[in-house]
Design an enzyme around this catalytic site. Structure first.
Site, PDB file in Angstrom:
ATOM      1  N   GLU A   7       0.814  -1.220   0.000  1.00 55.77           N
ATOM      2  CA  GLU A   7       0.000   0.000   0.000  1.00 55.77           C
ATOM      3  C   GLU A   7       0.844   1.266   0.000  1.00 55.77           C
ATOM      4  O   GLU A   7       0.515   2.244  -0.701  1.00 55.77           O
ATOM      5  CB  GLU A   7      -0.947   0.007   1.198  1.00 55.77           C
ATOM      6  CG  GLU A   7      -2.126  -0.953   1.074  1.00 55.77           C
ATOM      7  CD  GLU A   7      -1.785  -2.384   1.434  1.00 55.77           C
ATOM      8  OE1 GLU A   7      -2.649  -3.259   1.262  1.00 55.77           O
ATOM      9  OE2 GLU A   7      -0.637  -2.624   1.879  1.00 55.77           O
TER      10      GLU A   7
ATOM     11  N   HIS B  66      -9.121  -5.670  11.440  1.00 54.67           N
ATOM     12  CA  HIS B  66      -9.830  -5.514  10.169  1.00 54.67           C
ATOM     13  C   HIS B  66     -11.216  -4.899  10.361  1.00 54.67           C
ATOM     14  O   HIS B  66     -12.071  -5.005   9.479  1.00 54.67           O
ATOM     15  CB  HIS B  66      -9.980  -6.868   9.471  1.00 54.67           C
ATOM     16  CG  HIS B  66      -8.688  -7.486   9.060  1.00 54.67           C
ATOM     17  ND1 HIS B  66      -7.808  -8.025   9.961  1.00 54.67           N
ATOM     18  CD2 HIS B  66      -8.111  -7.638   7.836  1.00 54.67           C
ATOM     19  CE1 HIS B  66      -6.749  -8.501   9.314  1.00 54.67           C
ATOM     20  NE2 HIS B  66      -6.911  -8.272   8.030  1.00 54.67           N
TER      21      HIS B  66
END
Length: 328
Positions: free
Chosen positions: A60, A129
């Protein structure tokens, strides 16, 4: 009007803008060959080719930085994070590069780009998450932060985000990709920074955004309506900028406010709205403002603990009755 899924609304927004402007491209993990982790980009590789729909490594920080550089050089990237939990790996590029370059360059560079992907919990996926960072990014000058709650808003707001000259954080919900809603056949844009009064009412104002609106607030309002409590519902749509005038005018009418947010309580969007309302509409309040947020803990894994930690229909009903001084 036609009924389409949330993911289809996002795809239509990207397709329509990419057909008009060859400088727009999409990159992220699995967006091309796999058609997107949540099938948002299904068919886009076939239409636009591998130069404009780009699969990236699981890196990322790297692909966010590449996208910032591309935006500085005249392109308009759309960066998809598989989840905004993973944006933390790229946060230096978002906060210290994308958000600041226009200011630090004295306006020589604009950063027309979108960072988009799912936010919040989606069931038993673990604490790493299941986080909400809308307030984190909304705390950063130079960014706009959009959190749509339905397919109509998702399409109109994403189209506006893509053509915006500044970086936009566009936060979706993983559990909403299959939600259906009515979207016009004709092209349309929605302004970033203008809230939507989903339902008008006279007794209590509820302010919320994103997944909380269809999953928690509106079901609670149905119950409250059956009991004769007339609630006004405001969907913020974006949390930077926040449409304070719409909130203030509603509170002046109802004299009561409940704020529902999925994030942790400290330094939240609900905290900021609470301050703004007491600063600008204190004399109109007939009860203390109540906010409903997630518990101040990493989200547990057990389903029973998840239910206890997150905002719920029952919690909203209770809060509305509390500010309305209804004891039942």
């Amino acid at each position: 009007m036609r009924e389409i899924q949330f993911r289809e609304a996002l795809r239509e927004a990207m397709n329509e803008e990419m057909r008009k402007d060859e400088t727009i491209f999409l990159l992220g993990e699995e967006v091309a060959e796999y058609n997107g982790a949540y099938k948002v980009s299904q068919g886009m590789l076939d239409e636009f080719g591998a130069k404009r729909v780009i699969d990236t490594p699981i890196a990322e920080l790297g692909f966010a930085g590449i996208a910032v550089g591309a935006a500085m050089n005249g392109l308009k990237p759309i960066v998809e994070f598989m989840t905004f939990n993973f944006s933390l790996v790229a946060i230096d590029q978002i906060i210290n590069a994308a958000a600041k370059i226009r200011s630090m360059s004295g306006g020589q560079f604009s950063i027309p780009m979108v960072f988009r992907g799912p936010t919040g919990n989606a069931g038993q996926l673990g604490a790493q998450h299941s986080q909400n960072f809308e307030n984190w990014y909304a705390n950063t000058p130079g960014l706009k932060v959009v959190v749509p709650s339905n397919p109509y808003d998702a399409k109109g707001l994403l189209k506006s985000a893509i053509i915006d000259p500044d970086p936009v954080i566009f936060m979706e919900s993983e559990v909403m990709y299959g939600d259906k809603g009515h979207v016009p056949e004709e092209e349309y844009y929605l302004p970033i920074g203008k809230a939507n009064v989903v339902k008008e009412g006279a007794d209590v104002t509820i302010v919320s955004f994103g997944k909380m609106v269809p999953r928690v607030v509106l079901p609670a309002v149905e119950e409250l309506t059956k009991e004769g409590i007339n609630v006004e519902v405001i969907d913020l749509r974006s949390v930077r900028p926040i449409d304070y005038p719409t909130i203030i005018e509603s509170v002046k009418k109802t004299n009561r406010l409940v704020i529902v947010e999925e994030a942790w309580p400290l330094a939240s969007i609900s905290s900021e709205i609470t301050y703004a309302v007491q600063r600008n509409a204190f004399d109109y309040l007939d009860a203390p403002i109540v906010r409903i947020t997630a518990a101040d803990v990493p989200l547990p894994y057990a389903a029973t603990l998840i239910e206890a930690a997150l905002p719920s229909v029952a919690k909203v009903v209770k809060a509305v009755k509390e500010v309305a001084y209804i004891k039942k």
